[in-house]
Motif scaffolding. Sequence first.
Motif, PDB file in Angstrom:
ATOM      1  N   SER A 154       0.833  -1.212   0.000  1.00 62.07           N
ATOM      2  CA  SER A 154       0.000   0.000   0.000  1.00 62.07           C
ATOM      3  C   SER A 154       0.864   1.257   0.000  1.00 62.07           C
ATOM      4  O   SER A 154       0.531   2.255  -0.659  1.00 62.07           O
ATOM      5  N   LEU A 189      -4.438  -4.568  -3.851  1.00 65.08           N
ATOM      6  CA  LEU A 189      -4.124  -3.319  -4.552  1.00 65.08           C
ATOM      7  C   LEU A 189      -5.229  -2.833  -5.484  1.00 65.08           C
ATOM      8  O   LEU A 189      -5.372  -1.633  -5.709  1.00 65.08           O
ATOM      9  N   GLN A 192      -7.640  -0.580  -3.834  1.00 66.31           N
ATOM     10  CA  GLN A 192      -6.924   0.612  -3.363  1.00 66.31           C
ATOM     11  C   GLN A 192      -6.548   1.553  -4.508  1.00 66.31           C
ATOM     12  O   GLN A 192      -6.003   2.630  -4.260  1.00 66.31           O
TER      13      GLN A 192
END
Length: 501
Positions: A154, A189, A192
Amino acid sequence: MWSRLQGRLRPVGCGVEELRRRRREREAELRIARREQQLVSKRLLRDDAPGEAEEGYVIGILGEAEIQQFLHLAKRGTEEKERQRALVRLRRGLQHPETQQTFIWSVLEGSMRTLVGLLTSSQALLQLEAARCLHELSHSEQSAVAEACLPATSYLLTYLSSHSSDFIELCLYTLGNLIVESEAVRRQLLPQGIVPALAACIHSPHLTVLEALGYALSQLLQAKEAPDMIIPSSFAGSSVLGSPLPQHMLRLLQPGPKLTLGLAVEFAWCLHYIICSQVNNTLLITHGALSTLGLLLLDVAGAVLRTEDAGLELVACPVLRCLSNLLTEAAAEAVEEQMQLGDERVMAALFILLQFFLQKQPSLLPEGLWLLNNLTANSPGFCTSLLSLDLIEPLLQLLPVSNVVSALVLTVLCNVAEKGPAYCQHLWPGPLLPSLLGMLALSDTEVVGQSLELLQLLFLYRPEAARAFLQESGLQALGRHEAAAQLQDRVHALQQTALHG
């Protein structure tokens, strides 16, 4: 390389429409088989400082105690220089697989948590060295490493908006290595916003960042779930086709002084994976993909004539595949509109590449021949160019390379022959008869089957070809294959056509 469905010639009464129908069936099988993907690979970005070896940074395999010691120094050292040196030593140790394994075992002891803490440090040098340590880990061949690095991903994604191009490049290569290895990493991911983050990077003025972006994106697009969850819109805002990426990739692939080999290779493979997914190739065609790839084909062929650079085949391969697969789906008017490059220019460029492959990389010949097949299958214009440039003999010279190449060459010649008597007139008389008799001497049923189909077309449009075939002991050549179950009906049909017309 490809499996095919063999068409069967009907006894005697086999017309042109029947031949075309069978060829369309085989083309459908070939199109499915062309959805090949490049083997995944990882990249290692090392730019060790020139003085590291002299300063004693050459480190062997580290044990757990040493790993913990370096991490402690990096975290608690009294001077920034001392903390940086500890991370450099750790990074050099992580170049050994044994150290990587030990590091992963010690994750429960907090080693990754410490490294992530250093990655988020406010001190740029420590942050960079921590990222380099993660990069060394991401290159590991051990499958457990990617998931062990999960807590760092992240932050790597966040740092794609950094002001440092070197740092962004490092984060992109690290993410690319981790993405291809672990579904868990991709699953974390995607929601995100990795796709929007990558899309933002494509505006970078730095070629190194763009090349790293192409690599990370190509790794993402190779994921097994890409056709369902990454290329189309499954996560809000995370669809590759719903982002500006395709249009900007095509812009970057436009030939010009800013287009480097590395950039072209990475983004051409990205396009290949998108096209192979068959999610929405019409969108790419609408954005001008055929025109861009056609111009790139001409540019690569020109570069082949100017230089001995052995890396050109790395971009030629995905460009050929992209064009081949798009042509199977593009409407005829789209092809005519976008590939207004002159039939002869495209054909000449393709044959330059075929000669280049023949000399440097014979394994890529099928890629060029597959495109030639798709160009000539439905286009009299490209067939005319093939004949007007006197390219039949150079094409026949490829027959001895391999059975795969022979079958594709014969398929292209069938494309030309089925266009009618005027085209067959250019094929016969000429060097074709000896070549076909040579193919009938082989035992490969694919090659022999294509030879039989080409002869049937020639006999339909040029009856004198049948007489010449008989005079050259053609019946004896056919007799070798009468016992082959896959060829019996074809052989019988061709014998009847040769004898009775």
